[in-house]
Enzyme design. Structure first.
Site: not given
Length: 295
Positions: A39-40, A126
């Site tokens: 995630h990110d 995202k």
């Protein structure tokens, strides 16, 4: 730590929390059901830390271990990455809360070099805190028959937590990897772990998750009882040795998952070997001295 509007603050070093996590659920991660979500992990978000100081070295090392094991076991690896090109309409309320973000720092768009995606991995655009929002993440999981999401990355109490909650509400089991996450502070990090473990998922550390991904035969009747009870989402103490597990709701799909798990751990079992006498007592006898698989 107070967060000023319109920007992410510089993040002070903190020791990776070493928490005793008491989960409400006893889910077991399964390589055949899971997807790993990184995630990110973009340079932009990591640049708010001093990367030489805790918790970043541990975050990177553990995330790398998860990625390598996922690839080795055939678990799909999906990265999320915010785009540097976003209109104000596309950015929406994130603009009000955090300012322009990556759009003002396009040089930070890349996934950190230590964790760079490979050709077989997917990189998902995202758009909001939850990786499911405005994306095809759910379809990507369900199209592959997968309903578990292993979550690592940044920031634990924002996007990672929201993604875990969103997964839960879509009947996807989130696994929140405590020491493969980082946050604004130890307090925020601990809050995220507590919330997930009590409200929407299962929190565990990297070592525990990697151990779970390597199937092993039950070492005792009690271990077998705990394993089967977890599959049924009941307390192990409720299961008696001679109970019919079918009466407890064990279906053919879950029996087959046990067969596959135990065969991969070295047992010579068939579906019929378990289904014809579905009690803990009978299964333990077979696991101790398994009969040859039928031709």
């Amino acid at each position: 730590m107070k967060v000023s509007l319109m920007a992410i603050p510089k993040i002070a070093s903190y020791t990776m929390p070493n928490l005793t996590i008491e989960n409400r659920v006893t889910w077991q991660v399964d390589a055949q059901r899971a997807v790993l979500l990184v995630h990110d992990m973009q340079d932009y978000f990591l640049d708010f830390y001093d990367r030489s100081l805790a918790p970043i070295p541990q975050l990177l090392a553990n995330t790398k271990r998860l990625i390598e094991q996922a690839r080795a076991l055939g678990i799909p690896v999906i990265y999320t990455a915010q785009l540097p090109e976003q209109t104000l309409q596309e950015r929406g309320l994130l603009q009000d809360m955090w300012g322009p973000g990556l759009t003002a720092h396009p040089q930070g768009k890349n996934i950190v070099a230590e964790l760079a995606p490979q050709t077989q991995d997917r990189v998902l655009d995202k758009w909001r805190y939850s990786a499911f929002q405005k994306s095809a993440l759910q379809e990507m999981l369900f199209d592959q028959g997968r309903d578990q999401l292993i979550i690592c990355g940044v920031y634990a109490h924002i996007g990672c937590l929201m993604t875990a909650c969103d997964a839960f509400m879509r009947d996807i089991q989130p696994f929140f990897v405590a020491d493969a996450l980082a946050d604004f502070s130890a307090k925020d990090h601990a809050m995220a772990m507590e919330y997930v473990s009590q409200r929407c998922g299962l929190a565990l550390n990297t070592d525990a998750l990697l151990t779970s991904l390597h199937p092993a035969l039950p070492s005792s009747m009690q271990t077998l009882r705990v394993h089967v009870a977890a599959l049924l989402n009941i307390d192990a103490a409720e299961l008696q040795d001679d109970d019919s597990l079918l009466d407890w709701g064990l279906d053919s799909i879950r029996i087959m998952s046990l067969v596959e798990r135990w065969r991969s751990a070295g047992a010579d079992l068939t579906f019929m070997a378990l289904a014809e006498n579905p009690t803990l007592e009978a299964w333990w006898a077979r696991l101790k001295a398994p009969e040859p698989a039928l031709a």
